[in-house]
Design a protein around this motif. Sequence first.
Motif, PDB file in Angstrom:
ATOM      1  N   GLU A   1       0.824  -1.220   0.000  1.00 47.95           N
ATOM      2  CA  GLU A   1       0.000   0.000   0.000  1.00 47.95           C
ATOM      3  C   GLU A   1       0.852   1.262   0.000  1.00 47.95           C
ATOM      4  O   GLU A   1       0.329   2.375   0.059  1.00 47.95           O
ATOM      5  CB  GLU A   1      -0.939   0.012   1.213  1.00 47.95           C
TER       6      GLU A   1
ATOM      7  N   LYS B   1      -6.261  -4.656   2.320  1.00 51.30           N
ATOM      8  CA  LYS B   1      -6.483  -4.029   1.001  1.00 51.30           C
ATOM      9  C   LYS B   1      -7.794  -3.226   1.001  1.00 51.30           C
ATOM     10  O   LYS B   1      -7.836  -2.077   0.552  1.00 51.30           O
ATOM     11  CB  LYS B   1      -6.528  -5.130  -0.062  1.00 51.30           C
TER      12      LYS B   1
ATOM     13  N   PHE C   1      -7.650   0.116   3.232  1.00 51.96           N
ATOM     14  CA  PHE C   1      -7.013   1.277   2.595  1.00 51.96           C
ATOM     15  C   PHE C   1      -7.888   1.833   1.477  1.00 51.96           C
ATOM     16  O   PHE C   1      -7.992   3.051   1.292  1.00 51.96           O
ATOM     17  CB  PHE C   1      -5.617   0.910   2.075  1.00 51.96           C
TER      18      PHE C   1
END
Lengths: 169, 560
Positions: free
Chosen positions: B14, B139, B142
Amino acid sequence: MPTANDEIQRHIFGLLVENKVGVLGRITGLFSARGFNIDCLSVAETEDPTVSRITLVTAGDSRILEQVQKQLNKLIDVIKVMDLSEEPHIARELVLIKVNAGAETREEVFRIASIFRGKIVDVTPKTYTLEVTGDEDKIRAVINLLKPLGIREMVRTGTIAIARGQRVL
Amino acid sequence: MKGAEIFVQSLLREGVDTIFGHPGGAILPINDALYDSPIRHILTRHEQGAVHMAEGYARATGRPGVVLVTSGPGGTNVVTGLTNAFMDSTPIVVFTGQVPTPVIGNDAFQEADIVGITRSCTKHNYLVKDVRDLARIIKEAFYIARTGRPGPVLVDIPKDVSMSECEFVYPESVHLRGYKPTIVGHAGQIRRAAEMIAQAQRPVIYAGGGVIHAGASEELRTLAELTVIPVTCTLMGLGGFPGVHELWLGMLGMHGTVAANMAMNDADLVIAIGARFDDRVTGNLEEFCVGAKFIHIDIDPSSIGKNVRVDLPIVGDAKHCLQRLLQELRSIDKDWKAAHADWLAQIAAWQAKYPLRYHQEPEGELLPQFVCEQIYEVTQGEAIITTEVGQHQMWAAQYYHFMRPRQFITSGGLGTMGFGFPAAIGAQVAYPDALVIDIAGDGSFQMTMQELATAVQYDLPVIVAILNNHSLGMVRQWQQFFYGGRYADSSLEVSPDYVKLAEAFGAVGLRATRPEEVRPVLEKAIRLRRPTVIDFVVKTDENVFPMIPAGGSIKDMLLA
């Protein structure tokens, strides 16, 4: 804020939600945090086991009803929301009523059950348990008629609703 | 791969370079995995500080800020920051440790139902029950935090999940069937908006924090200049439009400029962009912009029509919507300057008659407005400014003219005292070479001042400029106006010596008590490039003007 139609209305919302732990908590938490009412609520799995369907009845003016729908849509676990009161729909509820059915009242209970196309699903020497399905008005009517005979206990499912025609949620 | 290692690898995917946090038993496996990772961990002195630092980092950069704390009190201490980020639409991802899954619900040591507790102050939250879900959830966290209307996401990771093993596969994409933010505004609505703008006689642009989140400042400026429409911003929108510009009205609302509030009051069209008609902006809704029609552009449909009836709603990303709107407006043949000449002349007359004003006597007590203006001048308008909450915050908003987005970092919606100092640390971590100044009040600073240790430990040259009036100034002001001068519980009679306090932490402490000392002290602090606290001893009973009392309207405005 003055609005054109700010009288309180009762609306039925249909929701598809993720079938996960805590989703109902998010929805009820949203209602309490924002001061919206939940008049009744029913939840169960759909044909897809990862999706649950909720029918939620709430009351408010047009601004509140709009906010209810928008805020529900904001929840990540809410897949879809439909204001079923905005279109033709079928709403039903099921009630189980345990009512006194001694020698003098058995006939009357039986008569009321058949008028409302209810079923007697359990019998004891002193009670009948009725199952009645219908819209809110019908459920209210049968309860009012049985009350004088002595309702010992009752339980309602809360409203479930579906759009008429080919439209789906 | 162990869960803790999956955590590190996922954060690297990320693009995370910094975590703000505080360790504890339930999160230790992850702190251990971070120990030899390239991700920098900033050890804060309180979990609240960690969240505000992450918010400062996120607000300065536009990238999600990341927090890592332990279970129980670690989790409960992040609630204020989460709520603050939720109100101000700040993208942060907070990871909390949790007791091992077999004992969840058993009232184990340092157990708290943090997912339950934070449900109403996060955009979304997760309890990771299986290590195989961890990468996917990170995932999603974010993605949810930074897209749509940004906000805080919390991920609760039980200790046994951090320690279990599974194969690491980071998902390529996110599939959330219940979450699809609308980015592209409705073309027909945008066309109608252009028509309404072309027909308006007295239009005003009212821009909020959404302009900054969307990166739409350039488009906002182009819109204003093309159509010659004056602009006002909310507290959260400051910096979204240049603070020195002929179309700039200043901030609006409770402590907004007279010109901004008069322009809103007399407007026939209000173009709201990424703003939410907060009560500190509108006052009494019955008397707010009574003659105006509203266009409202916002990415959050629930913000539209919540407080005012909107004539033309446009759901979408501000940048995208403004780009499309500009295309429509460019095809309209109109002499905008001539059309709005009378309106702008009226506004100029208000500005001339009712400027923001104070009078600093050369020999008199130091005035807080003077300090704010000096900070603006000495930093040449270039510093990143954070604030706490209260009078100093309003003076900073009024007297520092913000020229670019992400330059002003303040707690708007929640009004969290103690926000500004850790937020400044977060911004300084993101931009080590920038000049970052927390304009603070003495009351607010005392709420999170222990983060001085963090600033010193990581050599972060944040400057805290305390406007020290020895009281909770905004409370004192309300007591003066609305409670008959009964100053209940608002006097900070006993306070630390801030110079000695700074020195005790290994920071620099400076003080100014007279007007002529302000500039030299500021210049010294800037030169030193060390964590510094400046104690500006200012007049106690100075008030913030103009003021529209809560629930009032422009006719209730107090000018002095």
